[in-house]
Design a protein around this motif. Structure first.
Motif, short mmCIF file in Angstrom:
data_model
loop_
_atom_site.label_atom_id
_atom_site.label_comp_id
_atom_site.label_asym_id
_atom_site.label_seq_id
_atom_site.Cartn_x
_atom_site.Cartn_y
_atom_site.Cartn_z
N TYR A 266 -4.84 -10.03 -37.77
CA TYR A 266 -5.60 -8.61 -37.17
C TYR A 266 -5.84 -7.63 -38.41
O TYR A 266 -6.78 -6.94 -38.36
CB TYR A 266 -4.82 -8.25 -35.95
CG TYR A 266 -5.31 -6.93 -35.27
CD1 TYR A 266 -6.80 -7.18 -35.09
CD2 TYR A 266 -5.13 -5.57 -35.41
CE1 TYR A 266 -7.57 -6.07 -34.20
CE2 TYR A 266 -5.75 -4.56 -34.63
CZ TYR A 266 -6.97 -4.91 -34.15
OH TYR A 266 -7.61 -3.85 -33.75
N LYS A 267 -4.72 -7.65 -39.15
CA LYS A 267 -4.85 -6.47 -40.47
C LYS A 267 -6.18 -6.84 -40.94
O LYS A 267 -6.94 -6.00 -41.47
CB LYS A 267 -3.72 -6.67 -41.21
CG LYS A 267 -3.68 -5.87 -42.36
CD LYS A 267 -2.29 -5.52 -43.16
CE LYS A 267 -1.80 -6.79 -43.57
NZ LYS A 267 -0.77 -6.94 -44.25
N GLN B 116 -11.66 -5.02 -31.67
CA GLN B 116 -10.66 -5.60 -30.99
C GLN B 116 -11.07 -6.63 -30.18
O GLN B 116 -10.34 -7.72 -29.72
CB GLN B 116 -10.03 -4.25 -30.18
CG GLN B 116 -8.99 -3.59 -30.76
CD GLN B 116 -8.62 -2.49 -29.85
OE1 GLN B 116 -8.71 -2.20 -29.00
NE2 GLN B 116 -7.86 -1.55 -30.69
N TYR C 116 -9.61 -10.36 -29.75
CA TYR C 116 -9.03 -10.94 -28.42
C TYR C 116 -9.89 -11.94 -28.14
O TYR C 116 -8.93 -13.02 -27.57
CB TYR C 116 -9.27 -9.71 -27.42
CG TYR C 116 -8.99 -10.15 -25.98
CD1 TYR C 116 -7.64 -10.35 -25.47
CD2 TYR C 116 -9.93 -10.57 -25.11
CE1 TYR C 116 -7.21 -10.90 -24.30
CE2 TYR C 116 -9.84 -10.82 -23.79
CZ TYR C 116 -8.55 -11.08 -23.67
OH TYR C 116 -8.01 -11.41 -22.41
N LEU D 43 -2.13 -5.02 -29.86
CA LEU D 43 -1.44 -6.26 -30.23
C LEU D 43 -0.38 -6.78 -29.47
O LEU D 43 -0.27 -7.93 -28.97
CB LEU D 43 -1.09 -6.21 -31.62
CG LEU D 43 -1.99 -6.38 -32.76
CD1 LEU D 43 -1.47 -5.93 -34.27
CD2 LEU D 43 -2.82 -7.72 -32.71
N ARG D 44 0.37 -5.78 -28.92
CA ARG D 44 1.35 -6.17 -28.08
C ARG D 44 1.03 -6.46 -26.82
O ARG D 44 1.34 -7.50 -26.17
CB ARG D 44 2.53 -4.99 -27.68
CG ARG D 44 3.46 -4.54 -28.95
CD ARG D 44 4.43 -5.71 -29.24
NE ARG D 44 5.50 -5.30 -30.13
CZ ARG D 44 6.50 -5.94 -30.62
NH1 ARG D 44 6.55 -7.39 -30.01
NH2 ARG D 44 7.17 -5.87 -31.58
N PHE E 141 3.40 -12.06 -31.64
CA PHE E 141 3.00 -10.46 -31.95
C PHE E 141 3.02 -10.47 -33.53
O PHE E 141 2.10 -9.85 -34.09
CB PHE E 141 3.80 -9.58 -31.69
CG PHE E 141 3.73 -8.19 -32.37
CD1 PHE E 141 2.68 -7.11 -31.74
CD2 PHE E 141 4.42 -7.70 -33.24
CE1 PHE E 141 2.28 -6.09 -32.86
CE2 PHE E 141 4.03 -6.58 -34.09
CZ PHE E 141 3.15 -5.51 -33.71
N LEU F 176 0.25 -12.38 -35.03
CA LEU F 176 -1.33 -11.85 -34.74
C LEU F 176 -1.38 -10.69 -35.63
O LEU F 176 -2.62 -10.58 -36.17
CB LEU F 176 -1.34 -11.50 -33.28
CG LEU F 176 -1.49 -12.68 -32.30
CD1 LEU F 176 -1.68 -11.94 -31.09
CD2 LEU F 176 -2.52 -13.47 -32.62
N GLN F 177 -0.28 -9.96 -36.13
CA GLN F 177 -0.61 -8.70 -36.63
C GLN F 177 -0.95 -9.01 -38.17
O GLN F 177 -1.85 -8.23 -38.76
CB GLN F 177 0.60 -7.73 -37.04
CG GLN F 177 1.77 -8.20 -37.42
CD GLN F 177 2.00 -8.03 -38.82
OE1 GLN F 177 1.22 -7.23 -39.46
NE2 GLN F 177 2.76 -8.89 -39.40
N SER G 158 -0.77 -10.09 -27.16
CA SER G 158 0.26 -10.97 -27.31
C SER G 158 0.97 -11.73 -26.10
O SER G 158 1.39 -12.62 -25.92
CB SER G 158 1.24 -10.75 -28.45
OG SER G 158 2.10 -9.59 -28.21
N GLU H 42 -3.29 0.52 -32.46
CA GLU H 42 -3.42 -0.89 -32.65
C GLU H 42 -2.33 -1.69 -32.34
O GLU H 42 -2.45 -2.88 -31.93
CB GLU H 42 -3.92 -0.93 -34.16
CG GLU H 42 -5.05 -0.31 -34.58
CD GLU H 42 -6.39 -0.52 -34.02
OE1 GLU H 42 -6.35 -1.70 -33.40
OE2 GLU H 42 -7.37 0.21 -34.29
N PHE H 43 -0.98 -1.28 -32.60
CA PHE H 43 0.15 -2.18 -32.31
C PHE H 43 0.34 -2.27 -30.64
O PHE H 43 0.44 -3.31 -30.17
CB PHE H 43 1.40 -1.51 -32.83
CG PHE H 43 1.49 -1.08 -34.26
CD1 PHE H 43 0.88 -2.20 -35.16
CD2 PHE H 43 2.30 -0.09 -34.94
CE1 PHE H 43 1.03 -2.02 -36.51
CE2 PHE H 43 2.37 -0.16 -36.33
CZ PHE H 43 1.60 -1.14 -37.09
#
Length: 227
Positions: A94-95, A112, A116, A76-77, A87, A90-91, A80, A72-73
């Motif tokens: 997103y959580k 996702q 996105y 996100l990276r 990042f 967004l995290q 972003s 998941e990270f």
């Protein structure tokens, strides 16, 4: 004569004392400011470290373990960097979306893709991080409730993502009037609507981001990464 000389000497001494006192005060203040700034920096680094640990734990719990959290990270990276977003901003959103998607048994890839598409549309339009956050919160609410309501679509998503209602109707292949009626009747299911809405958003918005916005977002991200 003697009295005048004595007065002058006294004034000179007082002036010298005053200068020394001012100098010492400035030095003390500068020292205090330095210590205060150092303490602020230490607290900031400690807070950032704590937030990173909490983030890792939260994503692990939601996604089913450290391995899945790492995926998941990475996602996100990737987005972003692609969309010039921060990042760390967004995290946080997103959580919530990931947790809501997991609870409604939505496939991770679909969750996702939905996330996105919203971020891509927001980035293309140059929307603020606050508007992006509120748009994503609307999506999270749709997932949590299982049906799409006017509250989330018109007042939350529509108020923050321009043209959202018309694009939503297009996603369901309906006129805006027919879509509105279906919305009121509670017939628009989130698990059907959101993936289709994501496809329409990706077709509509290119994902091109103004370089000035990208630069600011990535600078803020890099600063947090260093802490």
């Amino acid at each position: 004569m003697f009295a005048d000389a004595h007065v002058k000497k006294t004034k000179s001494s007082l002036s010298s004392i005053r200068k020394h006192w001012i100098g010492a005060s400035v030095a003390i203040y500068a020292s205090w400011r330095g210590m205060y700034k150092a303490m602020e920096m230490t607290q900031s680094i400690f807070k950032s470290g704590m937030e990173a640990q909490m983030m890792t734990k939260a994503f692990g719990e939601i996604s089913g373990g450290a391995k899945e959290a790492t995926k998941e990270f990475e996602f996100l990276r990737k987005i972003s960097d692609e969309l010039g977003q921060n990042f760390w901003d967004l995290q946080k959103t997103y959580k919530g979306v990931l947790a809501a998607g997991t609870l409604m048994n939505m496939e991770a890839a679909k969750t996702q893709d939905i996330f996105y598409s919203i971020v891509r549309a927001s980035a293309t339009l140059g929307l603020s991080s606050e508007k992006t956050k509120l748009s994503l919160y609307a999506v999270e609410q749709m997932m949590s409730k299982g049906t799409v309501t006017s509250e989330e679509l018109r007042r939350q998503l529509g108020d923050n993502l321009p043209g959202a209602f018309g694009l939503a109707a297009q996603a369901m292949n309906m006129t805006t009037g027919a879509f509105n009626d279906a919305l009121k009747a509670g017939k628009i299911m989130s698990n059907e609507f959101l993936p289709k809405f994501a496809d329409v958003l990706k077709e509509k918005f290119s994902g091109e981001v103004a370089e000035s916005i990208r630069a600011v977002n990535k600078w803020n991200e890099a600063w947090t990464d260093l802490k």
